[in-house]
Design a protein around this motif. Structure first.
Motif, PDB file in Angstrom:
ATOM      1  N   VAL A  90       1.103  -1.148   0.165  1.00 31.65           N
ATOM      2  CA  VAL A  90       0.318  -0.174  -0.275  1.00 31.65           C
ATOM      3  C   VAL A  90       1.135   0.975   0.129  1.00 31.65           C
ATOM      4  N   ILE A  91       0.622   2.441  -0.449  1.00 32.67           N
ATOM      5  CA  ILE A  91       0.819   3.445  -1.358  1.00 32.67           C
ATOM      6  C   ILE A  91       0.658   4.720  -0.126  1.00 32.67           C
ATOM      7  N   THR A  92       1.680   5.786  -0.175  1.00 30.33           N
ATOM      8  CA  THR A  92       1.068   6.948   0.856  1.00 30.33           C
ATOM      9  C   THR A  92       1.691   8.120   0.006  1.00 30.33           C
ATOM     10  N   ALA A  93       0.895   9.117  -0.190  1.00 27.87           N
ATOM     11  CA  ALA A  93       2.175  10.099  -0.555  1.00 27.87           C
ATOM     12  C   ALA A  93       1.900  11.855  -0.284  1.00 27.87           C
ATOM     13  N   GLY A  94       2.369  12.251  -0.443  1.00 26.60           N
ATOM     14  CA  GLY A  94       2.618  14.111   0.074  1.00 26.60           C
ATOM     15  C   GLY A  94       1.600  14.934  -0.901  1.00 26.60           C
ATOM     16  N   ILE A  95       1.937  15.884  -1.402  1.00 27.41           N
ATOM     17  CA  ILE A  95       1.556  16.703  -2.049  1.00 27.41           C
ATOM     18  C   ILE A  95       2.897  17.256  -2.662  1.00 27.41           C
ATOM     19  N   GLY A  96       3.221  17.461  -4.110  1.00 27.64           N
ATOM     20  CA  GLY A  96       3.989  17.925  -4.537  1.00 27.64           C
ATOM     21  C   GLY A  96       4.789  17.312  -5.180  1.00 27.64           C
ATOM     22  N   CYS A  97       5.495  17.487  -7.223  1.00 23.43           N
ATOM     23  CA  CYS A  97       5.776  16.720  -8.060  1.00 23.43           C
ATOM     24  C   CYS A  97       5.807  15.395  -7.688  1.00 23.43           C
ATOM     25  N   HIS A  98       6.592  15.128  -6.280  1.00 23.61           N
ATOM     26  CA  HIS A  98       6.698  14.036  -5.864  1.00 23.61           C
ATOM     27  C   HIS A  98       5.393  12.763  -5.938  1.00 23.61           C
TER      28      HIS A  98
END
Ligand SMILES: Cc1ncc(C[n+]2csc(CCOP(=O)(O)OP(=O)(O)O)c2C)c(N)n1
Ligand code: SF4
Length: 274
Positions: free
Chosen positions: A43-51
């Motif tokens: 399972v993945i999570t991400a922040g906000i930004g280009c990444h």
């Protein structure tokens, strides 16, 4: 094997280091599949930004967080179902600016999750403001005369915070980055991979890294040596700086219990009765 691509149009600038990262991640997931880690268990999570857009380009389950909250959501998911392997993606602004305390506390707790830090030394999506990892003298939208602040050094910071696997990689060395990701995900405890990621629009560091990046041959056996190597600017080392075994948070919290399996067997019992 599940296809990892999605139908989302890719909006990264051509030449962006994020392409190397996504390619290494896809390769790592295939390698993990061969090591008995199923794609459905990741399972993945991400922040906000280009990444964070990596979330849109990977056909994996997860939660797209708020700015700086990739690890907050990751920790919640892990505590709800400790059987899952969680990979979190953060920018340097995201994880060491807005989300700094979440990052330090996830490492301190030794949460059994992986953080991949896209370190492009600036806030890319919002057009190049300086970040906590920008080099001294960095000229961007918010620092037109050059940043006067000393940057954080991500690897020593995470070692000091308590991460039990700490590595650095370079987005243009995909096989090595893939190897670091596989080892990080397999590690039991908080694993951190700082990825040196050139931002061709606002901080093009390809030449610098191509000249200075050197591979660590072995994991340093003394912490003092790991910290010295991590801080070196003459050569910029990539590889594993630190790895140790320490009790992980969800096991300390739950002992032998597993809330996911308990919920599942209770639901099965109810279904059986009905
Ligand atoms: C709380 C909050 N503050 C500011 C923003 C605006 N914002 C969106 S992305 C971003 C910068 C992202 O930088 P970084 O995390 O370094 O990622 P990159 O774009 O460089 O990959 C900012 C400031 C926001 N979305 N939320
Ligand atoms: S602004 Fe920088 S980080 Fe964002 S896509 Fe373009 S090159 Fe990549």
């Amino acid at each position: 094997m599940r296809e990892l691509d999605t139908n989302k149009a890719n909006t990264w600038c051509s030449g962006c280091g994020n392409f190397g990262i996504i390619n290494a991640v896809k390769k790592a997931i295939h390698d993990l599949n061969a090591k008995e880690v199923g794609t459905d268990d990741i399972v993945i999570t991400a922040g906000i930004g280009c990444h964070g857009k990596i979330f849109d380009y990977l056909n994996l389950s997860g939660i797209y967080g708020l700015h700086g909250r990739a690890l907050a959501t990751a920790q919640g998911i892990k505590l709800a179902n400790p059987d899952l392997k969680i990979i979190s993606f953060g920018g340097d602004g995201d994880s060491l600016g807005e989300g700094l305390e979440h990052t330090l506390f996830a490492a301190k707790r030794n949460m059994d999750i992986t953080l991949i830090l896209h370190n492009n030394g600036n806030y890319g999506l919002t057009t190049g403001q300086f970040s906590p990892l920008s080099f001294q003298g960095y000229k961007g939208l918010s620092t037109p005369f050059g940043s006067i602040e000393k940057p954080f050094d991500a690897v020593p910071l995470l070692i000091e915070a308590g991460a039990t696997f700490v590595a650095r990689a370079y987005s243009a060395r995909i096989d090595h980055l893939c190897e670091m990701i596989v080892k990080a995900v397999q590690h039991k405890g908080f694993s951190f991979v700082e990825v040196l990621q050139p931002c061709v629009a606002y901080n093009n560091t390809y030449q610098l890294f191509n000249q200075k990046v050197k591979h660590l041959e072995i994991v340093p056996d003394k912490l003092s040596q790991a910290l010295t190597l991590a801080r070196s600017t003459e050569d910029i080392y990539i590889g594993i700086f630190h790895q140790e075994t320490r009790a992980v948070y969800h096991e300390l919290l739950y002992q032998d219990a597993n809330p996911y399996r308990q919920r599942k067997s209770a639901a099965e019992r109810r279904e059986h009765k009905a």
